[in-house]
Design an enzyme around this catalytic site. Structure first.
Site, PDB file in Angstrom:
ATOM      1  N   ARG A 108       0.876  -1.186   0.000  1.00  0.00           N
ATOM      2  CA  ARG A 108       0.000   0.000   0.000  1.00  0.00           C
ATOM      3  C   ARG A 108       0.898   1.217   0.000  1.00  0.00           C
ATOM      4  O   ARG A 108       1.695   1.422   0.916  1.00  0.00           O
ATOM      5  CB  ARG A 108      -0.921   0.017   1.224  1.00  0.00           C
ATOM      6  CG  ARG A 108      -1.633   1.359   1.380  1.00  0.00           C
ATOM      7  CD  ARG A 108      -2.739   1.347   2.393  1.00  0.00           C
ATOM      8  NE  ARG A 108      -3.895   0.616   1.897  1.00  0.00           N
ATOM      9  CZ  ARG A 108      -5.133   0.747   2.376  1.00  0.00           C
ATOM     10  NH1 ARG A 108      -5.380   1.609   3.337  1.00  0.00           N
ATOM     11  NH2 ARG A 108      -6.124   0.040   1.882  1.00  0.00           N
ATOM     12  N   HIS A 157      -7.259   0.193  -6.645  1.00  0.00           N
ATOM     13  CA  HIS A 157      -7.532  -0.600  -5.433  1.00  0.00           C
ATOM     14  C   HIS A 157      -8.231  -1.905  -5.872  1.00  0.00           C
ATOM     15  O   HIS A 157      -9.397  -2.138  -5.570  1.00  0.00           O
ATOM     16  CB  HIS A 157      -8.408   0.210  -4.470  1.00  0.00           C
ATOM     17  CG  HIS A 157      -8.394  -0.283  -3.062  1.00  0.00           C
ATOM     18  ND1 HIS A 157      -7.591  -1.332  -2.631  1.00  0.00           N
ATOM     19  CD2 HIS A 157      -9.080   0.127  -1.952  1.00  0.00           C
ATOM     20  CE1 HIS A 157      -7.794  -1.529  -1.336  1.00  0.00           C
ATOM     21  NE2 HIS A 157      -8.693  -0.665  -0.899  1.00  0.00           N
ATOM     22  N   GLN A 208     -10.107  -4.332  -3.466  1.00  0.00           N
ATOM     23  CA  GLN A 208     -11.424  -3.827  -3.095  1.00  0.00           C
ATOM     24  C   GLN A 208     -12.452  -4.203  -4.168  1.00  0.00           C
ATOM     25  O   GLN A 208     -13.548  -4.673  -3.861  1.00  0.00           O
ATOM     26  CB  GLN A 208     -11.348  -2.296  -2.932  1.00  0.00           C
ATOM     27  CG  GLN A 208     -12.659  -1.662  -2.536  1.00  0.00           C
ATOM     28  CD  GLN A 208     -13.077  -2.048  -1.133  1.00  0.00           C
ATOM     29  OE1 GLN A 208     -12.330  -1.886  -0.185  1.00  0.00           O
ATOM     30  NE2 GLN A 208     -14.281  -2.583  -0.993  1.00  0.00           N
ATOM     31  N   ASP A 239     -17.568   6.495  -1.909  1.00  0.00           N
ATOM     32  CA  ASP A 239     -16.252   6.435  -1.255  1.00  0.00           C
ATOM     33  C   ASP A 239     -16.012   7.807  -0.620  1.00  0.00           C
ATOM     34  O   ASP A 239     -16.735   8.772  -0.890  1.00  0.00           O
ATOM     35  CB  ASP A 239     -15.155   6.098  -2.284  1.00  0.00           C
ATOM     36  CG  ASP A 239     -13.762   5.949  -1.657  1.00  0.00           C
ATOM     37  OD1 ASP A 239     -13.666   5.796  -0.421  1.00  0.00           O
ATOM     38  OD2 ASP A 239     -12.760   5.983  -2.415  1.00  0.00           O
ATOM     39  N   CYS A 255     -16.674   1.369   0.244  1.00  0.00           N
ATOM     40  CA  CYS A 255     -15.464   0.602   0.562  1.00  0.00           C
ATOM     41  C   CYS A 255     -15.022   0.808   2.006  1.00  0.00           C
ATOM     42  O   CYS A 255     -14.272  -0.002   2.538  1.00  0.00           O
ATOM     43  CB  CYS A 255     -14.346   0.967  -0.405  1.00  0.00           C
ATOM     44  SG  CYS A 255     -13.952   2.724  -0.396  1.00  0.00           S
ATOM     45  N   ARG A 286     -13.667  -8.807   1.762  1.00  0.00           N
ATOM     46  CA  ARG A 286     -12.266  -8.542   1.444  1.00  0.00           C
ATOM     47  C   ARG A 286     -11.410  -9.776   1.740  1.00  0.00           C
ATOM     48  O   ARG A 286     -10.575 -10.189   0.937  1.00  0.00           O
ATOM     49  CB  ARG A 286     -11.743  -7.346   2.269  1.00  0.00           C
ATOM     50  CG  ARG A 286     -12.371  -5.995   1.937  1.00  0.00           C
ATOM     51  CD  ARG A 286     -11.917  -5.480   0.580  1.00  0.00           C
ATOM     52  NE  ARG A 286     -10.477  -5.397   0.495  1.00  0.00           N
ATOM     53  CZ  ARG A 286      -9.737  -4.370   0.925  1.00  0.00           C
ATOM     54  NH1 ARG A 286     -10.317  -3.314   1.450  1.00  0.00           N
ATOM     55  NH2 ARG A 286      -8.427  -4.384   0.799  1.00  0.00           N
TER      56      ARG A 286
END
Ligand code: CP
Ligand code: NVA
Length: 290
Positions: free
Chosen positions: A100, A127, A130, A209, A249, A277
């Site tokens: 990340r 991402h 996700q 988001d 998310c 996830r």
């Protein structure tokens, strides 16, 4: 050949479906796979995380492996060791490397030099982990992805891009409504508009988001002003297809990009989405390490 997951577009559509089937099976029987027995997986976090860290750590443990979490300061990378040398050393000890970070270029460079799979745990651009969990959640809610449309309403960011790119692999239509200046780029196939109502028409899920992503803090005030008309609330969800669900998310800012009523109410699958996830990422790790 070493397989990576940097944007999700490394996968074919059939592979995504197989991965989602596998994720469903792992959700039903979380301890049924020992795919990572005796193996260690590095998880490098240059930015904060709740869901990604927890789901990867627990998921790798469930697969019989050992997660090795590394924060920025833990590595000599923070004192100037090169990305390439870091990749070479990680590859000698680890079976896969999750990252990340902000710049997509850093992830790409690491993947070029690594001899084990590298996967994206969020960059400024993408991402994909996700998006895999999002598709799993949609399939759980509607039985199949066939003919589904998702509307993403808000900042045209990493989450929106991955949804559009990974959704396109499996034929899910993705419409993105953003104010001018916050339009999604580099996502061919996505329907782009400034009008939330247009994006949401006929959609089976409406996705929100944060308005201020990690790294965007300096422009927070301007973002909140521009994005205020893009809040996900019951009225907007009412314009979608009957039975449409709200997705997010997370982390959420109730009262900003989504109302508390939707976030904690019965029209959402957000908390299942967060759980998924782990299941989707376990299937992804099995695939990359097969
Ligand atoms: N959705 C997501 O990636 O959450 P974290 O930032 O908490 O990992
Ligand atoms: N777009 C958000 C997602 C957080 C999971 C960010 O990049 O901060």
């Amino acid at each position: 050949m070493t397989r990576h997951l940097l944007t999700g577009t490394e996968l074919g559509g059939d592979e995504v479906i197989t991965l989602l089937d596998r994720a469903d099976a792992l959700k039903a029987a979380p301890m049924s796979s020992r795919a990572l027995e005796g193996r260690s997986v590095a998880l490098i976090f240059e930015r904060p995380s709740t869901r990604t860290r927890l789901s990867f750590e627990a998921g790798i443990f469930e697969l019989g492996g050992q997660p090795v979490v590394l924060r920025s300061d833990d590595l000599q990378l923070s004192r100037g060791e090169s990305v390439g040398d870091t990749a070479r050393i990680l590859s000698r000890h680890m079976s896969a490397i999750g990252v990340r970070t902000g710049p997509d270029a850093l992830l790409q460079e690491l993947a070029r030099e690594a001899t084990v799979p590298v996967f994206n745990m969020l960059t400024a651009g993408h991402h994909p982990c996700q998006a895999l969990a999002d598709l799993m959640t949609l399939r759980e809610a509607f039985g199949s992805l066939e003919g589904l449309k998702i509307a993403y309403v808000g900042d045209g960011n990493n989450v929106a891009r991955s949804l559009a790119l990974v959704g396109a692999l499996v034929g899910v239509e993705v419409a993105v409504a953003s104010p001018e200046g916050y339009t999604l780029t580099d996502a061919p196939g996505a329907l782009l508009t400034t009008d939330p109502a247009e994006a949401v028409a006929g959609a089976h899920a409406v996705y929100a988001d944060v308005w201020v992503s990690m790294g965007d803090e300096e422009t927070a005030d301007a973002r909140r002003d521009a994005l205020a008309p893009y809040r996900l609330d019951d009225a907007l969800l009412d314009l979608a297809a009957p039975g449409a669900i709200a997705l997010h998310c997370l982390p959420a800012h109730p009262g900003e990009e989504i109302t508390a009523k939707l976030l904690y109410g019965s029209r959402q699958r957000i908390w299942d989405q967060a759980e998924n996830r782990r299941h989707a990422q376990k299937a992804m790790l099995e695939l990359l390490l097969a």
